[in-house]
Design a protein around this motif. Structure first.
Motif, PDB file in Angstrom:
ATOM      1  N   THR A   7      82.176  48.933  45.774  1.00 53.36           N
ATOM      2  CA  THR A   7      81.715  50.126  46.733  1.00 53.36           C
ATOM      3  C   THR A   7      83.141  50.971  47.056  1.00 53.36           C
ATOM      4  O   THR A   7      82.694  52.223  47.256  1.00 53.36           O
ATOM      5  N   LEU A  31      69.496  48.286  40.861  1.00 54.81           N
ATOM      6  CA  LEU A  31      70.660  48.036  41.668  1.00 54.81           C
ATOM      7  C   LEU A  31      71.601  49.495  41.644  1.00 54.81           C
ATOM      8  O   LEU A  31      71.853  49.945  40.548  1.00 54.81           O
ATOM      9  N   ASP A  40      81.867  43.517  44.654  1.00 56.78           N
ATOM     10  CA  ASP A  40      81.732  44.817  45.554  1.00 56.78           C
ATOM     11  C   ASP A  40      82.847  45.785  44.991  1.00 56.78           C
ATOM     12  O   ASP A  40      83.998  45.526  45.214  1.00 56.78           O
ATOM     13  N   THR A  94      73.316  48.673  35.675  1.00 56.16           N
ATOM     14  CA  THR A  94      72.950  48.236  37.167  1.00 56.16           C
ATOM     15  C   THR A  94      71.819  49.086  37.462  1.00 56.16           C
ATOM     16  O   THR A  94      70.745  48.509  38.225  1.00 56.16           O
ATOM     17  N   THR A 116      77.245  51.323  34.853  1.00 60.07           N
ATOM     18  CA  THR A 116      76.335  51.988  35.997  1.00 60.07           C
ATOM     19  C   THR A 116      75.015  52.164  35.551  1.00 60.07           C
ATOM     20  O   THR A 116      74.158  51.812  36.076  1.00 60.07           O
ATOM     21  N   PRO A 131      76.899  45.721  47.018  1.00 60.31           N
ATOM     22  CA  PRO A 131      77.638  44.562  46.000  1.00 60.31           C
ATOM     23  C   PRO A 131      76.678  44.206  44.950  1.00 60.31           C
ATOM     24  O   PRO A 131      75.293  43.988  45.471  1.00 60.31           O
ATOM     25  N   ILE A 132      76.919  43.877  43.907  1.00 59.36           N
ATOM     26  CA  ILE A 132      75.957  43.419  42.710  1.00 59.36           C
ATOM     27  C   ILE A 132      76.182  41.949  42.536  1.00 59.36           C
ATOM     28  O   ILE A 132      77.275  41.392  42.390  1.00 59.36           O
ATOM     29  N   LEU A 144      76.279  40.294  34.916  1.00 58.87           N
ATOM     30  CA  LEU A 144      75.156  40.681  35.831  1.00 58.87           C
ATOM     31  C   LEU A 144      74.198  39.331  35.815  1.00 58.87           C
ATOM     32  O   LEU A 144      73.664  39.222  34.901  1.00 58.87           O
ATOM     33  N   TRP A 152      75.381  50.055  42.355  1.00 57.20           N
ATOM     34  CA  TRP A 152      76.394  49.348  42.717  1.00 57.20           C
ATOM     35  C   TRP A 152      77.552  50.481  43.699  1.00 57.20           C
ATOM     36  O   TRP A 152      78.762  50.108  44.168  1.00 57.20           O
TER      37      TRP A 152
END
Length: 349
Positions: free
Chosen positions: A134, A157, A132, A152, A149, A163-164, A70, A159
């Motif tokens: 999603t 964020l 991505d 993020t 999760t 997109p991250i 990340l 996700w």
């Protein structure tokens, strides 16, 4: 001398702890690099100490870079299992790009994906690429990847919606203090296990989770070896091992060292950049203060010099070591590259 000099004992200052045997289990050296999945304490301390004592070290040019960390402070690792679940990598304009690098696209080996991402980041002025996920859906992301999760979310964020940003990051040191299959190093009474060791089980490109083998199996083997080996007589040994050489330039800052290593000895290397890095590291002054920060940075400097030396010597590309000026493997280098520092004889008497 068999033992450890404790530099930061809060009660006694510098003290010497004598021992029949010493086992290094000090982990890797991810803090060599500007981006790493490793914790703050991964500063190569055991490797540097073993090198200064004269132990042989192997394959220090082989550092594995995880392709998707990340791109926020902390470089939290985003597992390739996410890509296995269907996530894709996008450039800054939202286009997939890895299919042009390798037919396996997002499912190519770590080193190929990491280089593909690094190359794309160069094309977009250093901006991270986007992962991505999603299409996987919130329910699956939260149930299959709860830790990612949470990470993020902690970074602000979501996700499941967007997109991250991700970037390659230094992940695992495949080289280290050379050992046999029982954890013995080249110095009597010194053993090494885990990431600090170079056992040979990883080759040039570690398989995911193979680090558990190096830690668990060799830990037990070292214990058994210590019980069976004829250990050095600690009473008849003494003296001091001299410190590594300091350059005549300014004391190096850790952030500068990390940036230098990322640029010259990171995901992609070249002889020209490595040679310049070697000059800069040779001239760098060592921190001398008795603080954790200074001692760790001095250890990183020693290890950085060795990594660059190994990467310069290996004039080929193999596994995680990629040289743009030597982009294919060379059978001449289908072997470990070993180094050992000459230590004055009085230091071992």
């Amino acid at each position: 001398m068999v033992g450890v000099e404790l530099l930061l004992d809060p009660r006694a200052g510098r003290t010497l702890l004598r021992a029949d045997a010493v086992v290094l289990a000090t982990g890797g050296a991810g803090q060599l690099y500007e981006f790493t999945t490793n914790p703050a304490g991964a500063t190569g301390d055991g490797l540097a100490a073993a090198w200064r004592a004269g132990a042989r070290v192997d394959d220090l040019e082989f550092y594995q870079f995880h392709p998707t960390a990340l791109a926020v402070p902390g470089s939290f690792l985003v597992s390739e299992a996410v890509r296995g679940e269907g996530a894709v990598l996008l450039d800054a304009a939202g286009r997939r790009f890895l299919a042009g690098v390798d037919r396996r696209a997002e499912l190519a080996p770590r080193d190929i994906v990491a280089r593909g991402i690094a190359d794309q980041m160069k094309r977009q002025a250093g901006l991270p690429v986007l992962l991505d996920a999603t299409a996987i859906g919130r329910e699956t992301l939260e149930s299959r990847f709860p830790t990612i999760t949470a990470a993020t979310r902690a970074a602000g964020l979501d996700w499941a919606v967007d997109p991250i940003p991700v970037t390659p990051a230094a992940h695992y040191f495949m080289g280290g203090v050379s050992t046999d299959l029982l954890g013995r190093t080249s110095l009597p009474g010194l053993y090494a296990v885990g990431e600090v060791a170079s056992t040979g089980v990883h080759g040039a490109n570690r398989l995911a989770s193979n680090s558990l083998l190096e830690a668990a199996v060799f830990g037990w083997r070292a214990i058994e070896a210590i019980g069976a080996d004829e250990l050095p007589d600690t009473e008849s040994r003494g003296g001091e091992t001299p410190d590594a050489v300091s350059g005549d330039g300014p004391v190096i800052r850790r952030s500068d060292l990390q940036r230098l290593m990322w640029d010259a000895a990171g995901v992609e290397r070249s002889g020209a950049r490595l040679a310049l890095a070697a000059e800069s590291l040779a001239a760098a002054g060592r921190p001398t203060a008795d603080t954790v920060e200074a001692l760790e940075t001095a250890n990183l400097l020693d290890v950085a010099r060795l990594v660059v030396k190994g990467a310069l010597a290996r004039e080929e590309s193999r596994g995680a070591h990629f040289r743009s000026d030597f982009p294919v493997p060379d059978e001449e280098f289908a072997r470990a590259l070993s180094w050992a520092r000459e230590v004055p004889e009085h230091a071992h008497r």
